[in-house]
Design a protein around this motif. Structure first.
Motif, PDB file in Angstrom:
ATOM      1  N   ILE A 183     -15.263 -11.181 -24.135  1.00 35.05           N
ATOM      2  CA  ILE A 183     -14.005 -10.540 -24.516  1.00 35.05           C
ATOM      3  C   ILE A 183     -13.272 -10.034 -23.274  1.00 35.05           C
ATOM      4  O   ILE A 183     -12.049 -10.169 -23.138  1.00 35.05           O
ATOM      5  N   GLN A 184     -14.028  -9.442 -22.338  1.00 29.06           N
ATOM      6  CA  GLN A 184     -13.426  -8.959 -21.090  1.00 29.06           C
ATOM      7  C   GLN A 184     -12.809 -10.111 -20.296  1.00 29.06           C
ATOM      8  O   GLN A 184     -11.702  -9.980 -19.761  1.00 29.06           O
ATOM      9  N   LEU A 185     -13.529 -11.212 -20.229  1.00 30.19           N
ATOM     10  CA  LEU A 185     -13.037 -12.366 -19.490  1.00 30.19           C
ATOM     11  C   LEU A 185     -11.735 -12.895 -20.097  1.00 30.19           C
ATOM     12  O   LEU A 185     -10.747 -13.132 -19.384  1.00 30.19           O
ATOM     13  N   ILE A 186     -11.728 -13.055 -21.411  1.00 24.30           N
ATOM     14  CA  ILE A 186     -10.539 -13.570 -22.097  1.00 24.30           C
ATOM     15  C   ILE A 186      -9.366 -12.612 -21.927  1.00 24.30           C
ATOM     16  O   ILE A 186      -8.228 -13.033 -21.645  1.00 24.30           O
ATOM     17  N   SER A 187      -9.636 -11.297 -22.094  1.00 23.95           N
ATOM     18  CA  SER A 187      -8.574 -10.297 -21.950  1.00 23.95           C
ATOM     19  C   SER A 187      -7.998 -10.317 -20.536  1.00 23.95           C
ATOM     20  O   SER A 187      -6.771 -10.226 -20.351  1.00 23.95           O
ATOM     21  N   SER A 188      -8.868 -10.419 -19.553  1.00 19.62           N
ATOM     22  CA  SER A 188      -8.413 -10.435 -18.162  1.00 19.62           C
ATOM     23  C   SER A 188      -7.515 -11.628 -17.884  1.00 19.62           C
ATOM     24  O   SER A 188      -6.449 -11.497 -17.260  1.00 19.62           O
ATOM     25  N   ILE A 189      -7.943 -12.797 -18.341  1.00 19.75           N
ATOM     26  CA  ILE A 189      -7.164 -14.012 -18.100  1.00 19.75           C
ATOM     27  C   ILE A 189      -5.777 -13.906 -18.717  1.00 19.75           C
ATOM     28  O   ILE A 189      -4.760 -14.191 -18.069  1.00 19.75           O
ATOM     29  N   ILE A 190      -5.723 -13.472 -19.971  1.00 19.50           N
ATOM     30  CA  ILE A 190      -4.434 -13.385 -20.668  1.00 19.50           C
ATOM     31  C   ILE A 190      -3.512 -12.376 -19.987  1.00 19.50           C
ATOM     32  O   ILE A 190      -2.334 -12.661 -19.709  1.00 19.50           O
ATOM     33  N   LEU A 191      -4.035 -11.182 -19.706  1.00 19.04           N
ATOM     34  CA  LEU A 191      -3.201 -10.127 -19.130  1.00 19.04           C
ATOM     35  C   LEU A 191      -2.775 -10.444 -17.694  1.00 19.04           C
ATOM     36  O   LEU A 191      -1.659 -10.114 -17.283  1.00 19.04           O
ATOM     37  N   LEU A 192      -3.652 -11.073 -16.920  1.00 16.46           N
ATOM     38  CA  LEU A 192      -3.263 -11.482 -15.567  1.00 16.46           C
ATOM     39  C   LEU A 192      -2.178 -12.548 -15.607  1.00 16.46           C
ATOM     40  O   LEU A 192      -1.234 -12.529 -14.802  1.00 16.46           O
ATOM     41  N   LYS A 193      -2.317 -13.476 -16.530  1.00 17.44           N
ATOM     42  CA  LYS A 193      -1.309 -14.530 -16.674  1.00 17.44           C
ATOM     43  C   LYS A 193       0.063 -13.947 -17.005  1.00 17.44           C
ATOM     44  O   LYS A 193       1.104 -14.490 -16.599  1.00 17.44           O
ATOM     45  N   PHE A 194       0.077 -12.845 -17.770  1.00 20.30           N
ATOM     46  CA  PHE A 194       1.348 -12.223 -18.155  1.00 20.30           C
ATOM     47  C   PHE A 194       1.826 -11.198 -17.132  1.00 20.30           C
ATOM     48  O   PHE A 194       2.757 -10.445 -17.395  1.00 20.30           O
ATOM     49  N   GLY A 195       1.169 -11.147 -15.971  1.00 20.69           N
ATOM     50  CA  GLY A 195       1.678 -10.340 -14.870  1.00 20.69           C
ATOM     51  C   GLY A 195       1.341  -8.870 -14.909  1.00 20.69           C
ATOM     52  O   GLY A 195       2.044  -8.059 -14.283  1.00 20.69           O
ATOM     53  N   PHE A 196       0.251  -8.469 -15.589  1.00 22.31           N
ATOM     54  CA  PHE A 196      -0.115  -7.058 -15.655  1.00 22.31           C
ATOM     55  C   PHE A 196      -0.825  -6.557 -14.396  1.00 22.31           C
ATOM     56  O   PHE A 196      -1.049  -5.365 -14.243  1.00 22.31           O
ATOM     57  N   GLY A 197      -1.226  -7.474 -13.519  1.00 29.49           N
ATOM     58  CA  GLY A 197      -1.834  -7.077 -12.257  1.00 29.49           C
ATOM     59  C   GLY A 197      -3.117  -6.280 -12.431  1.00 29.49           C
ATOM     60  O   GLY A 197      -3.966  -6.599 -13.260  1.00 29.49           O
ATOM     61  N   ILE A 198      -3.238  -5.194 -11.662  1.00 29.34           N
ATOM     62  CA  ILE A 198      -4.452  -4.383 -11.693  1.00 29.34           C
ATOM     63  C   ILE A 198      -4.639  -3.705 -13.055  1.00 29.34           C
ATOM     64  O   ILE A 198      -5.761  -3.397 -13.458  1.00 29.34           O
ATOM     65  N   LEU A 199      -3.538  -3.510 -13.781  1.00 25.88           N
ATOM     66  CA  LEU A 199      -3.624  -2.952 -15.128  1.00 25.88           C
ATOM     67  C   LEU A 199      -4.424  -3.880 -16.042  1.00 25.88           C
ATOM     68  O   LEU A 199      -5.145  -3.420 -16.940  1.00 25.88           O
ATOM     69  N   ALA A 200      -4.335  -5.177 -15.801  1.00 29.85           N
ATOM     70  CA  ALA A 200      -5.044  -6.164 -16.628  1.00 29.85           C
ATOM     71  C   ALA A 200      -6.558  -5.975 -16.543  1.00 29.85           C
ATOM     72  O   ALA A 200      -7.248  -5.952 -17.569  1.00 29.85           O
ATOM     73  N   VAL A 201      -7.074  -5.838 -15.317  1.00 28.17           N
ATOM     74  CA  VAL A 201      -8.524  -5.732 -15.169  1.00 28.17           C
ATOM     75  C   VAL A 201      -9.032  -4.379 -15.662  1.00 28.17           C
ATOM     76  O   VAL A 201     -10.173  -4.270 -16.131  1.00 28.17           O
ATOM     77  N   SER A 202      -8.215  -3.334 -15.602  1.00 30.12           N
ATOM     78  CA  SER A 202      -8.616  -2.023 -16.123  1.00 30.12           C
ATOM     79  C   SER A 202      -8.702  -2.039 -17.644  1.00 30.12           C
ATOM     80  O   SER A 202      -9.660  -1.533 -18.236  1.00 30.12           O
ATOM     81  N   ILE A 203      -7.706  -2.635 -18.288  1.00 31.37           N
ATOM     82  CA  ILE A 203      -7.711  -2.742 -19.752  1.00 31.37           C
ATOM     83  C   ILE A 203      -8.894  -3.593 -20.213  1.00 31.37           C
ATOM     84  O   ILE A 203      -9.596  -3.255 -21.178  1.00 31.37           O
ATOM     85  N   ALA A 204      -9.130  -4.700 -19.515  1.00 32.60           N
ATOM     86  CA  ALA A 204     -10.227  -5.598 -19.890  1.00 32.60           C
ATOM     87  C   ALA A 204     -11.578  -4.904 -19.729  1.00 32.60           C
ATOM     88  O   ALA A 204     -12.477  -5.078 -20.558  1.00 32.60           O
ATOM     89  N   TYR A 205     -11.731  -4.111 -18.674  1.00 34.55           N
ATOM     90  CA  TYR A 205     -12.982  -3.377 -18.446  1.00 34.55           C
ATOM     91  C   TYR A 205     -13.258  -2.404 -19.591  1.00 34.55           C
ATOM     92  O   TYR A 205     -14.381  -2.338 -20.123  1.00 34.55           O
ATOM     93  N   THR A 206     -12.255  -1.652 -19.993  1.00 34.72           N
ATOM     94  CA  THR A 206     -12.427  -0.670 -21.065  1.00 34.72           C
ATOM     95  C   THR A 206     -12.665  -1.359 -22.404  1.00 34.72           C
ATOM     96  O   THR A 206     -13.462  -0.893 -23.231  1.00 34.72           O
ATOM     97  N   THR A 207     -11.989  -2.475 -22.643  1.00 32.30           N
ATOM     98  CA  THR A 207     -12.202  -3.247 -23.871  1.00 32.30           C
ATOM     99  C   THR A 207     -13.648  -3.717 -23.957  1.00 32.30           C
ATOM    100  O   THR A 207     -14.282  -3.642 -25.018  1.00 32.30           O
ATOM    101  N   ASN A 208     -14.176  -4.196 -22.837  1.00 35.04           N
ATOM    102  CA  ASN A 208     -15.563  -4.626 -22.800  1.00 35.04           C
ATOM    103  C   ASN A 208     -16.504  -3.492 -23.186  1.00 35.04           C
ATOM    104  O   ASN A 208     -17.455  -3.683 -23.949  1.00 35.04           O
ATOM    105  N   THR A 209     -16.250  -2.290 -22.661  1.00 32.43           N
ATOM    106  CA  THR A 209     -17.108  -1.134 -22.946  1.00 32.43           C
ATOM    107  C   THR A 209     -17.122  -0.807 -24.427  1.00 32.43           C
ATOM    108  O   THR A 209     -18.180  -0.555 -25.017  1.00 32.43           O
ATOM    109  N   VAL A 210     -15.949  -0.823 -25.060  1.00 34.15           N
ATOM    110  CA  VAL A 210     -15.844  -0.512 -26.495  1.00 34.15           C
ATOM    111  C   VAL A 210     -16.593  -1.550 -27.328  1.00 34.15           C
ATOM    112  O   VAL A 210     -17.395  -1.211 -28.215  1.00 34.15           O
TER     113      VAL A 210
END
Length: 472
Positions: A183-210
């Motif tokens: 889930i973290q991997l998929i979230s990171s790819i999608i958010l990075l593709k849409f230009g979220f930058g460092i925000l993408a990897v932070s959101i993906a990290y927290t999603t993985n934890t949940v």
């Protein structure tokens, strides 16, 4: 009840650990492409601070898992030092003691998580401002806050990890890791593709934890193992009972905590020192090498980690041959896999970075220098893990002193010499080689009446016999 580590456990451990420590490696092509060198350096600072936060449990995690193993193996009571040997034929789980430990650890991690969040949002935020004032943006601050809440959730439910590891339930634990990391991997790819930058990897990290914690809870409620054990009622464990249990565990936990802090200092402090003295760009290149070697190290120690609960159970059963057998297998796989994976990355991974036009490059000399350091460091850490299976920590003092001296020497090199990042690695290597790199491996080898060559030969013969490889 015997803790049996099967091939299925090891396979799922490889999947779980490989994805846990390799998620950033898998994401490297996208991260290196979409993040600037400064952003990548800042993300590595995030993860280093996140690693620091995990130390706030101050040694309770390994001590809780170890005591859960003892209770699951039939121990009648917790001891501050050592353990009461159990009958090899009568290892029925002590469910009352098991739930006392789980209840106490649940309370403990809730308190730790709250305190950690407060520190992250105050002192952590100040540090982020301090090192990124030239490039700070609103997204960076939001990213830090989201990352901090991910660390909070990760700590709050850490008692689940100790429970699963303590009883050797690696399949369920690592299924949760694999699915949540996916889930973290998929979230990171999608958010990075849409230009979220460092925000993408932070959101993906927290999603993985949940997702990870929700899956562990689901497996716990559906587990046949827990359904078949007649657990006492929760109301039997009041605050006084929890504090008494923690008091016993604390006797060695604080020593384990100092050792864990020492390991963090040895493995992660250079990232923070480098970011302060040499800037985020230089830190990004160094931290990339650290990330790769950390992944290699973690992958190489998977089998040893899988065998750790069984080593603890062999200790409580006073099974000398069992301990020797398990340690030899775990150590041999670690050493051989480390060398193989390092060479694979050097010949194939580095050219791949050039192929994807990475903004951050790897210095081969730094890579191999850090690899030598980690090979030796992990060697004495495995020896320490074996010693701790007997609920004794004679190595604690030397770990702590060496870690402090390492940081002092690294700071001296950074401030007063022109050795740059090379000096940071050399400083730690010098200090650790004076004592820890040889003392504790030699301690274990003497106790088990073995040496590296004997262990590798033993493991080879064992695999030949077990899998009938001589007929291939």
């Amino acid at each position: 009840m015997n803790i049996k580590i099967t091939n299925k456990d090891i396979v799922w451990n490889y999947l779980g650990y490989g994805i846990t420590f390799g998620i950033n490696v898998i994401l490297l092509p996208l991260v290196l492409h979409f993040l600037s060198e400064e952003e990548l350096g800042l993300w590595y600072v995030f993860t280093s601070i996140g690693a620091l936060v995990t130390l706030f449990d101050f040694g309770f995690a390994p001590q809780i898992a170890r005591n859960i193993t003892y209770a699951f193996s039939g121990a009648t009571e917790l001891l501050k030092i050592g353990y009461k040997e159990s009958d090899k034929q009568q290892q029925t789980p002590n469910t009352k003691l098991l739930m006392e430990i789980v209840s106490a650890s649940k309370f403990l991690y809730f308190v730790i998580a709250i305190l950690s969040l407060l520190i992250l949002l105050s002192f952590g935020t100040y540090y982020i401002f301090r090192i990124s004032d030239d490039i700070l943006s609103k997204n960076y601050l939001i990213s830090w806050v989201i990352f901090s809440f991910g660390c909070f959730l990760n700590l709050k439910y850490s008692y689940f990890n100790a429970l699963y590891r303590g009883i050797g339930q690696f399949v369920e634990l690592n299924k949760s890791i694999v699915f949540s990391r996916a889930i973290q991997l998929i979230s990171s790819i999608i958010l990075l593709k849409f230009g979220f930058g460092i925000l993408a990897v932070s959101i993906a990290y927290t999603t993985n934890t949940v997702v990870f914690r929700l899956l562990l809870l689901l497996f716990y409620k559906r587990s046949d193992l827990f359904h078949n054990i007649d657990f006492p009622k929760k109301k039997e464990y009041n605050l006084a009972s929890k504090i008494n249990t923690l008091r016993i565990i604390w006797y060695n936990a604080w020593r384990d905590g100092l050792v864990t802090v020492s390991y963090y200092i040895v493995s992660q402090s250079n990232v923070l020192i480098s970011s302060y003295y040499f800037g985020l760009s230089a830190t990004a290149s160094y931290a990339l090498s650290v990330q790769i070697i950390t992944f290699i190290t973690s992958s190489s120690t998977i089998i040893f980690g899988s065998l750790q609960p069984a080593i603890s159970q062999a200790s409580i059963a006073n099974d000398f041959e069992g301990k020797k057998h398990l340690f030899s297998l775990g150590w041999s796989f670690y050493f051989i896999l480390f060398i193989i994976l390092l060479l694979i990355f050097y010949f194939f991974g580095i050219p791949l970075l050039s192929l994807i036009q990475s903004n951050t490059t790897i210095n081969p000399l730094i890579l191999f220098l850090y690899a030598i350091f980690m090979l030796l460091t992990t060697n004495f850490n495995l020896s320490a893990s074996y010693i701790s299976a007997s609920n004794k920590l004679p190595y604690a003092k030397s770990f702590i002193i060496s870690a402090l001296l390492s940081v002092i020497l690294a700071l001296i090199f950074a401030r007063f010499t022109k050795t740059n990042i090379y000096g940071l690695i050399i400083a730690h290597l010098i200090v650790q080689s004076l004592y820890n790199n040889w003392k504790w491996p030699l301690y274990v080898f003497k106790e088990l009446d073995t040496n590296p060559f004997k262990m590798i030969k033993y493991s080879y013969n064992y695999l030949i016999l077990k899998y009938n490889l001589n007929k291939l």
